[in-house]
Design an enzyme around this catalytic site. Structure first.
Site, PDB file in Angstrom:
ATOM      1  N   SER A 109     -50.508  34.776   4.081  1.00 44.71           N
ATOM      2  CA  SER A 109     -51.252  33.689   3.430  1.00 44.71           C
ATOM      3  C   SER A 109     -52.332  33.095   4.327  1.00 44.71           C
ATOM      4  CB  SER A 109     -50.293  32.581   2.956  1.00 44.71           C
ATOM      5  OG  SER A 109     -49.322  33.097   2.073  1.00 44.71           O
ATOM      6  N   ARG A 110     -52.802  33.872   5.277  1.00 51.13           N
ATOM      7  CA  ARG A 110     -53.856  33.458   6.205  1.00 51.13           C
ATOM      8  C   ARG A 110     -53.463  32.273   7.078  1.00 51.13           C
ATOM      9  NH1 ARG A 110     -54.734  37.627   4.155  1.00 51.13           N
ATOM     10  NH2 ARG A 110     -56.697  38.434   3.332  1.00 51.13           N
ATOM     11  N   LEU A 111     -52.178  32.035   7.231  1.00 50.93           N
ATOM     12  CA  LEU A 111     -51.701  30.942   8.085  1.00 50.93           C
ATOM     13  C   LEU A 111     -51.446  31.486   9.485  1.00 50.93           C
ATOM     14  CD1 LEU A 111     -49.327  29.160   5.545  1.00 50.93           C
ATOM     15  CD2 LEU A 111     -51.679  28.569   6.167  1.00 50.93           C
TER      16      LEU A 111
END
Length: 233
Positions: A205-207
């Site tokens: 989730s691009r975290l």
């Protein structure tokens, strides 16, 4: 097999999806080593045999007017001062480094979802060090360094003609490792002395995990102090 979802129209190519990153470990200021050079050494050692050509790095330079350019070169050495690569001193990258003595590096290791970014000042490597590295290269690569006026416009067949002439000049056979092809005056190493190094770890989730080291202003170059922070993804 890696895949990317793409939509294509006559006037546009658009990437619509990319597979998720799933680095299994975590990265934070509490888990990294005190020195970014030691942290880089640890990561680089870990990816040997896992990542194909981990020494490939993007080098970004800029002209005196601030116009940037980027290309992929090969990282050759980490020493207590920084990151070393070798090139022709008449090339575009070298001309820009002389005009603007700052550079940025980026390593991207796709197979392990890791990235390292470096920003710093540059200095030329001592000639004796460049000579030692040059003599470790295959004979063909040494002849190629002599033959190429890197970044200059050339005609078809011009570089190969120079190689053939240099073989005669140095009485060098590419298959003879003892051939004496000396270091050209116009060729050698550059060292990027870092002021900032960031380590990036890809997460779902691009975290992503991002940890940045900033050199403490006024600390000794031969024993720098570093401020370590976590950055937002």
């Amino acid at each position: 097999m890696y895949s990317t979802a793409v939509e294509e129209t006559p006037d546009k190519l658009q990437v619509t999806a990319h597979e998720q990153y799933h680095a299994p470990e975590s990265l934070s200021p509490s888990t990294v080593l005190a020195s970014p050079l030691d942290q880089f050494r640890a990561w680089f050692t870990q990816v040997q045999g896992v990542v194909r050509e981990p020494e490939a790095m993007t080098l970004c330079t800029a002209s005196a007017a601030g116009v940037p350019s980027a290309r992929v070169v090969l990282f050759k050495q980490l020493d207590p001062r920084g990151f070393v690569f070798y090139t022709n001193y008449t090339s575009r990258k070298s001309q820009e480094l002389r005009a603007n003595a700052h550079a940025a590096l980026a390593f991207y290791w796709r197979e392990v979802h890791k990235q390292v970014r470096v920003v710093g000042r540059v200095e030329q490597v001592a000639r004796a060090e460049s000579d030692a590295y040059f003599r470790s290269r295959p004979v063909g690569s040494r002849l190629g360094a002599w033959a190429s006026r890197q970044s200059a416009v050339v005609a078809d067949g011009e570089v190969q003609a120079r190689v053939d002439e240099l073989k005669r000049r140095f009485e060098a056979d590419e298959n003879d490792p003892t051939a004496n092809v000396p270091l050209p005056e116009f060729w050698g190493g550059w060292r990027v002395v870092p002021d900032e190094i960031e380590f990036w770890l890809g997460k779902p989730s691009r975290l992503h995990d991002r940890v940045r080291y900033l050199r403490v202003e006024g600390s000794r170059e031969d024993a720098p102090e570093w401020k370590i922070d976590r950055l937002a993804p």
